[in-house]
Scaffold this active site. Structure first.
Site, PDB file in Angstrom:
ATOM      1  N   ASP A  62      24.345  11.659 -29.929  1.00  0.00           N
ATOM      2  CA  ASP A  62      22.886  11.829 -29.857  1.00  0.00           C
ATOM      3  C   ASP A  62      22.191  10.802 -30.760  1.00  0.00           C
ATOM      4  OD1 ASP A  62      23.126  14.389 -28.294  1.00  0.00           O
ATOM      5  OD2 ASP A  62      24.178  14.947 -30.123  1.00  0.00           O
ATOM      6  N   HIS A 101      23.984  20.323 -31.116  1.00  0.00           N
ATOM      7  CA  HIS A 101      24.237  19.343 -30.045  1.00  0.00           C
ATOM      8  C   HIS A 101      23.968  20.045 -28.718  1.00  0.00           C
ATOM      9  CE1 HIS A 101      26.020  16.453 -27.393  1.00  0.00           C
ATOM     10  NE2 HIS A 101      26.841  17.371 -26.935  1.00  0.00           N
TER      11      HIS A 101
HETATM   12  P1  NAX Z   1      37.953  16.978 -19.845  1.00  0.00           P
HETATM   13  O1  NAX Z   1      37.843  18.243 -19.062  1.00  0.00           O
HETATM   14  O2  NAX Z   1      38.161  15.678 -19.137  1.00  0.00           O
HETATM   15  O3  NAX Z   1      39.137  17.124 -20.915  1.00  0.00           O
HETATM   16  C1  NAX Z   1      39.271  18.239 -21.721  1.00  0.00           C
HETATM   17  C2  NAX Z   1      40.762  18.392 -22.000  1.00  0.00           C
HETATM   18  O4  NAX Z   1      40.912  19.462 -22.917  1.00  0.00           O
HETATM   19  C3  NAX Z   1      41.565  18.733 -20.744  1.00  0.00           C
HETATM   20  O5  NAX Z   1      42.608  17.773 -20.588  1.00  0.00           O
HETATM   21  C4  NAX Z   1      42.105  20.125 -21.041  1.00  0.00           C
HETATM   22  O6  NAX Z   1      43.428  20.334 -20.518  1.00  0.00           O
HETATM   23  C5  NAX Z   1      42.100  20.123 -22.569  1.00  0.00           C
HETATM   24  N1  NAX Z   1      42.116  21.461 -23.167  1.00  0.00           N
HETATM   25  C6  NAX Z   1      41.504  22.602 -22.746  1.00  0.00           C
HETATM   26  N2  NAX Z   1      41.811  23.616 -23.557  1.00  0.00           N
HETATM   27  C7  NAX Z   1      42.592  23.109 -24.540  1.00  0.00           C
HETATM   28  C8  NAX Z   1      43.227  23.671 -25.678  1.00  0.00           C
HETATM   29  N3  NAX Z   1      43.141  24.979 -25.945  1.00  0.00           N
HETATM   30  N4  NAX Z   1      43.962  22.862 -26.472  1.00  0.00           N
HETATM   31  C9  NAX Z   1      44.090  21.543 -26.185  1.00  0.00           C
HETATM   32  N5  NAX Z   1      43.530  20.965 -25.110  1.00  0.00           N
HETATM   33  C10 NAX Z   1      42.780  21.742 -24.309  1.00  0.00           C
HETATM   34  O7  NAX Z   1      36.658  16.932 -20.769  1.00  0.00           O
HETATM   35  P2  NAX Z   1      36.042  15.693 -21.570  1.00  0.00           P
HETATM   36  O8  NAX Z   1      35.088  14.979 -20.708  1.00  0.00           O
HETATM   37  O9  NAX Z   1      37.149  14.925 -22.213  1.00  0.00           O
HETATM   38  O10 NAX Z   1      35.164  16.477 -22.655  1.00  0.00           O
HETATM   39  C11 NAX Z   1      35.771  17.248 -23.673  1.00  0.00           C
HETATM   40  C12 NAX Z   1      34.750  18.083 -24.383  1.00  0.00           C
HETATM   41  O11 NAX Z   1      33.775  17.260 -25.018  1.00  0.00           O
HETATM   42  C13 NAX Z   1      33.941  19.024 -23.469  1.00  0.00           C
HETATM   43  O12 NAX Z   1      33.832  20.286 -24.103  1.00  0.00           O
HETATM   44  C14 NAX Z   1      32.591  18.354 -23.414  1.00  0.00           C
HETATM   45  O13 NAX Z   1      31.573  19.277 -23.128  1.00  0.00           O
HETATM   46  C15 NAX Z   1      32.485  17.803 -24.796  1.00  0.00           C
HETATM   47  N6  NAX Z   1      31.492  16.766 -25.043  1.00  0.00           N
HETATM   48  C16 NAX Z   1      30.874  16.751 -26.246  1.00  0.00           C
HETATM   49  C17 NAX Z   1      29.960  15.778 -26.591  1.00  0.00           C
HETATM   50  C18 NAX Z   1      29.304  15.766 -27.930  1.00  0.00           C
HETATM   51  O14 NAX Z   1      28.445  14.897 -28.156  1.00  0.00           O
HETATM   52  N7  NAX Z   1      29.614  16.657 -28.872  1.00  0.00           N
HETATM   53  C19 NAX Z   1      29.562  14.730 -25.611  1.00  0.00           C
HETATM   54  C20 NAX Z   1      30.567  14.543 -24.520  1.00  0.00           C
HETATM   55  C21 NAX Z   1      31.187  15.796 -23.996  1.00  0.00           C
HETATM   56  O15 NAX Z   1      30.286  16.418 -23.118  1.00  0.00           O
END
Ligand code: NAX
Length: 328
Positions: A160, A188
């Site tokens: 952000d 966020h």
């Molecule tokens: P993806 O769905 O591509 O990847 C997430 C990964 O996490 C998957 O491979 C899944 O298998 C794994 N996972 C789920 N549960 C797990 C656990 N208990 N232990 C270990 N791994 C686990 O999502 P992606 O685009 O990489 O985003 C990841 C996270 O970042 C999401 O929650 C998303 O909302 C968040 N974000 C946060 C942002 C921020 O500024 N704070 C911005 C970007 C993003 O939206």
């Protein structure tokens, strides 16, 4: 022998992981004298995909990349780490409310907070997985029971901050490097308050340089609050390259001493500053001493407009906390 930093990345097979790992492994984050060892955590069904990512990292032949540990066990992943980048969590499904997402993802951070406290004494933790602030609060509640200081738990508002700096630079017709002291207050989420009143452009108040208060208090704030949704609408997927970049910017900012008169934005545990509820992971202006200690910058002037915005995002975080109270 160069020093070695061990970094855990959770959700390492996801899209942010894919954008983040090569840069981390290349050595560009910790510098040319530091080897980087990786601990990659995924859920069991994603381990085969993660093996593919590991193959690609090996095929980059990065000279500074140390060993790579791959596991679906959090304690194993966090054993002896210096940094924990907690990216993995479940994405929001169709028709899912924010409260549902919090309930869905909260338990992940109970387990990971406990695992951190068993496996890593001297760690910095950045939560990226959403809802990042409240997930970080949950991890902190469990991490402190094992002796990790509460100041070590952060949630990412750097994306952000970067978005806001880029928009202010574009509006002022200047380079993004000229924009400093950008704070994202609060959550966020769409209630965050990107603070143009305290931001600077070439060392001058941003409000003086841009002049257009209506834009700064209206369109600008909405643009930053809604930027994530705009990327999803355009790309069909949430921000990944910019999110990975922001996570690494956060790591570098914590790892180095913040220049005099500057600050960066991170969501950290409160200390009573600005009268904000201390028991939240809240976006503040922060500085690092470069030795692992991050502190909230005190004494910024906040207008009535700013205070109202900050109160709204504080209220949202208090509501999120109430949803997960049972997990502490
Ligand atoms: P993806 O769905 O591509 O990847 C997430 C990964 O996490 C998957 O491979 C899944 O298998 C794994 N996972 C789920 N549960 C797990 C656990 N208990 N232990 C270990 N791994 C686990 O999502 P992606 O685009 O990489 O985003 C990841 C996270 O970042 C999401 O929650 C998303 O909302 C968040 N974000 C946060 C942002 C921020 O500024 N704070 C911005 C970007 C993003 O939206």
């Amino acid at each position: 022998m160069p020093r070695t930093v061990r970094v855990a990345v959770t959700g390492a097979a996801g899209q942010i992981g894919y954008a983040l790992l090569p840069r981390l492994a290349s050595g560009s984050v910790f510098g040319p004298d530091t080897r980087v060892s990786l601990s990659l955590l995924e859920i069991t069904p994603a381990l085969p995909a993660l093996e593919g990512v590991v193959m690609e990292l090996q095929d980059c032949a990065f000279p500074l990349l140390g060993d790579i540990r791959v596991t679906d066990n959090a304690e194993e992943a966090f054993d002896g780490i210096n940094w924990g980048l907690l990216v993995g969590s479940k994405p929001r499904g169709k028709g899912m409310e924010r409260g549902d997402l919090i309930k869905e993802n909260g338990p992940i951070f109970v387990g990971q907070g406990k695992a951190l406290s068993k496996a890593a004494a001297n760690v910095q933790v950045l939560v990226v997985g959403n809802p990042a602030n409240t997930n970080s609060l949950i991890a902190m509640k469990h991490g402190v029971k094992g002796g990790i200081p509460r100041e070590r738990f952060h949630a990412m508002t750097r994306l952000d901050q970067n978005r806001a700096m880029a928009q202010l630079a574009a509006k002022a017709g200047t380079d993004v490097a000229d924009v400093t002291n950008m704070t994202i207050w609060g959550n966020h989420s769409a209630t965050q308050y990107p603070d143009a009143e305290n931001a600077k452009i070439k060392g001058r108040p941003c409000t003086d340089v841009i002049g257009h208060v209506g834009w700064l208090q209206g369109e600008f704030i909405q643009l930053i609050q809604q930027r994530g949704a705009a990327v999803i609408a355009a790309r069909g997927l949430s921000s990944a390259a910019s999110a990975a970049n922001a996570a690494l910017d956060h790591v570098m900012s914590v790892d180095s001493a913040t220049p005099q008169g500057h600050w960066f934005s991170a969501a950290v545990a409160g200390d009573g500053s600005y009268g904000i509820d201390e028991d939240l992971i809240f976006g503040y202006p922060v500085r690092s001493d470069g030795k692992g200690n991050v502190s909230i910058v005190k004494g910024l002037e906040l207008s009535e407009f700013a205070r109202a915005r900050i109160a709204a995002t504080e209220k949202e975080l208090q509501e999120e906390r109430a949803v997960v109270q049972g997990l502490f």
